[in-house]
Design an enzyme around this catalytic site. Structure first.
Site, PDB file in Angstrom:
ATOM      1  N   CYS A   1      -4.957  -3.514   2.351  1.00 39.47           N
ATOM      2  CA  CYS A   1      -4.938  -3.398   4.104  1.00 39.47           C
ATOM      3  C   CYS A   1      -6.215  -3.651   4.735  1.00 39.47           C
ATOM      4  O   CYS A   1      -6.822  -4.676   4.762  1.00 39.47           O
ATOM      5  CB  CYS A   1      -4.038  -2.078   4.418  1.00 39.47           C
ATOM      6  SG  CYS A   1      -3.010  -2.327   5.913  1.00 39.47           S
TER       7      CYS A   1
ATOM      8  N   GLU B   1       0.869  -1.415   0.038  1.00 41.77           N
ATOM      9  CA  GLU B   1      -0.111  -0.066   0.054  1.00 41.77           C
ATOM     10  C   GLU B   1       0.874   1.183  -0.097  1.00 41.77           C
ATOM     11  O   GLU B   1       1.883   1.285   0.561  1.00 41.77           O
ATOM     12  CB  GLU B   1      -0.903  -0.005   1.272  1.00 41.77           C
ATOM     13  CG  GLU B   1      -1.577   1.332   1.406  1.00 41.77           C
ATOM     14  CD  GLU B   1      -2.446   0.805   3.048  1.00 41.77           C
ATOM     15  OE1 GLU B   1      -2.241   0.063   3.720  1.00 41.77           O
ATOM     16  OE2 GLU B   1      -3.412   1.854   3.104  1.00 41.77           O
TER      17      GLU B   1
ATOM     18  N   LYS C   1      -9.418   2.227  -1.982  1.00 41.23           N
ATOM     19  CA  LYS C   1      -9.818   1.824  -0.577  1.00 41.23           C
ATOM     20  C   LYS C   1     -11.221   2.357  -0.051  1.00 41.23           C
ATOM     21  O   LYS C   1     -11.095   3.525   0.102  1.00 41.23           O
ATOM     22  CB  LYS C   1      -8.412   2.153   0.294  1.00 41.23           C
ATOM     23  CG  LYS C   1      -8.385   1.295   1.654  1.00 41.23           C
ATOM     24  CD  LYS C   1      -7.330   1.806   2.624  1.00 41.23           C
ATOM     25  CE  LYS C   1      -7.163   1.068   3.876  1.00 41.23           C
ATOM     26  NZ  LYS C   1      -5.931   1.210   4.519  1.00 41.23           N
TER      27      LYS C   1
END
Ligand code: ACM
Length: 266
Positions: free
Chosen positions: A146, A38, A109
């Site tokens: 994540c 990330e 995300k």
């Protein structure tokens, strides 16, 4: 299909040095699909919008993306990487799928972690699945980033759309994701590739220690790759992605067909 991950310590606010480090780590490696951490261009702990502006990149024209696009073409492999992305005066914590022919797919995300909420706009699109093709055949892959792992619906959304491999760029700071990915892989019968970063960032009164130990897990829960805590490394393994198409746990249990949707609450 040669699949794997790259683990490294990005230098905060220095996309140029991060690009160079990634290129040199990838140089000796052959791969069909490789996953990077990330925010691989920027580092993590921002303390101002000026810092975010300086390290974020608009995808078209990004030096970081252009460099990785060249690597994908040269190696004839697919690259998934985290990117600190700027678009329309907004900043996104994004993951890109870069194909050998230079096509780029973006996932932003959707579950922002802690202080990320201050800096980034959450993605508003459902995680999507892409078919990639090479000498390994046709394989469906998805991306999540994540903290998305904490919401099992994210991986399930990808698996229900046919993802055989879930690519998972990460900057993990909690201690249990690497073990929890066993469950994401097994409960969806997919391969998961969690590419974490290493190192610490101590900025603006906040100190974060990133946990390294990147992992790749098979649909049957085997740990195919386990990196060390501090290694800067590329690790790959040969896999048969067709394994992820078999959703049977026993002859009488198909994990998708056995679901009792009428009894679940979302
Ligand atoms: C995280 O989502 N970077 C912990």
């Amino acid at each position: 299909m040669i699949t794997g991950l790259l683990q490294f310590e990005p230098e905060f606010g220095n996309p140029k040095s991060n690009t160079e480090k990634i290129l040199s780590l990838l140089e000796p490696v052959e791969f069909d699909l490789i996953v990077l951490p990330e925010l691989a261009n920027s580092g993590y702990l921002f303390t101002s919008f000026d810092e975010l502006e300086n390290s974020s990149e608009v995808i078209s024209g990004s030096n970081f993306v252009n460099a990785l696009t060249e690597v994908a073409a040269k190696k004839n492999g697919f690259i998934v990487t985290g990117l600190c992305e700027k678009s329309d005066d907004k900043y996104f914590n994004s993951s890109l799928l870069i194909t050998p022919s230079g096509k780029i797919h973006t996932y932003r995300k959707i579950h922002l972690f802690d202080t990320e909420k201050k800096w980034f706009t959450p993605g508003s699109d459902s995680p999507a699945v892409y078919e990639i093709e090479g000498s390994f055949g046709k394989v469906s892959i998805g991306m999540m980033i994540c903290f998305d792992w904490f919401f099992p619906e994210t991986a399930r959304t990808l698996a229900l759309q046919g993802a055989q491999i879930i690519c998972h760029p990460s900057n993990l700071v909690l201690s249990y994701c690497q073990r929890a990915m066993f469950a994401r892989a097994v409960e969806n019968r997919v391969f998961t590739v969690t590419a974490n970063r290493t190192g610490t960032e101590d900025r603006g009164g906040n100190r974060l220690e990133f946990t390294g130990q990147s992992v790749m897990v098979s649909p049957k829960g085997q740990y195919l790759i386990e990196a060390g805590k501090n290694d800067e490394v590329v690790m790959t393994v040969e896999i048969d992605p067709l394994l992820a198409l078999d959703k049977h746990v026993t002859g009488s249990n198909n994990i998708f067909e056995d679901r009792r949707k009428e009894l679940y609450k979302l």
